[in-house]
Design a protein around this motif. Sequence first.
Motif, short mmCIF file in Angstrom:
data_model
loop_
_atom_site.label_atom_id
_atom_site.label_comp_id
_atom_site.label_asym_id
_atom_site.label_seq_id
_atom_site.Cartn_x
_atom_site.Cartn_y
_atom_site.Cartn_z
N ASP A 38 0.91 -1.25 0.01
CA ASP A 38 0.00 -0.11 0.04
C ASP A 38 0.86 1.23 0.13
N ASP A 94 -1.42 4.36 -0.85
CA ASP A 94 -2.56 4.29 -0.53
C ASP A 94 -3.08 5.42 0.23
N HIS A 95 -2.13 6.21 1.08
CA HIS A 95 -2.31 7.26 1.89
C HIS A 95 -2.36 8.63 0.84
N LYS A 111 -4.41 8.53 -1.98
CA LYS A 111 -5.50 8.17 -2.75
C LYS A 111 -6.55 9.38 -2.76
N THR A 170 -4.06 7.75 -8.10
CA THR A 170 -4.80 6.48 -8.16
C THR A 170 -3.61 5.41 -7.76
N PRO A 171 -3.58 4.87 -6.67
CA PRO A 171 -2.64 3.97 -6.46
C PRO A 171 -3.03 2.68 -6.64
N VAL A 224 1.51 4.08 -8.65
CA VAL A 224 0.50 5.21 -8.55
C VAL A 224 0.51 6.15 -9.80
#
Length: 153
Positions: free
Chosen positions: A23, A26-27, A29, A55-56, A61
Amino acid sequence: MGMARVSAPTPSLSRAGAPARADTFDHLKGNWSGGGNITLANGEKERIRCRASYTPAGTNVKITLRCASDSYKFELSSDITSDGGKLSGSWSEATRQVAGGITGTATPNSIQATAMGPLFTAILNVKTSGGNQTVSITSPGSEIQNVTIALKR
């Protein structure tokens, strides 16, 4: 008991034996927006408004950054992969139809990257803290010398 022993260690290790970060981005996104300042080659400064979209997907990304000032606009798209914090990928800019490669490093709170193009090199620094992000782009000798942006989610 045997099933737990087999499945437990595999999700936490990458091929190299280091902790995997499935991830990694992800932080980031979602959609971010804000503004800042742009310094042009002639020394003029203008206010700039920007929107960013991240957009991960695992260690990859896709980033779109659209910015506009009174006299200038750019639309930067990039596709970046992190391999243990080392970045590689590509970028393109739609309004000038230019493209190039990206290299750099990533930590959980920052990205430091160099975007190389046919006629210039730009240094990008992205720092994220919760729902706030600062983006700094420096490209000495190019049409845009410096961009500083503060974005919020």
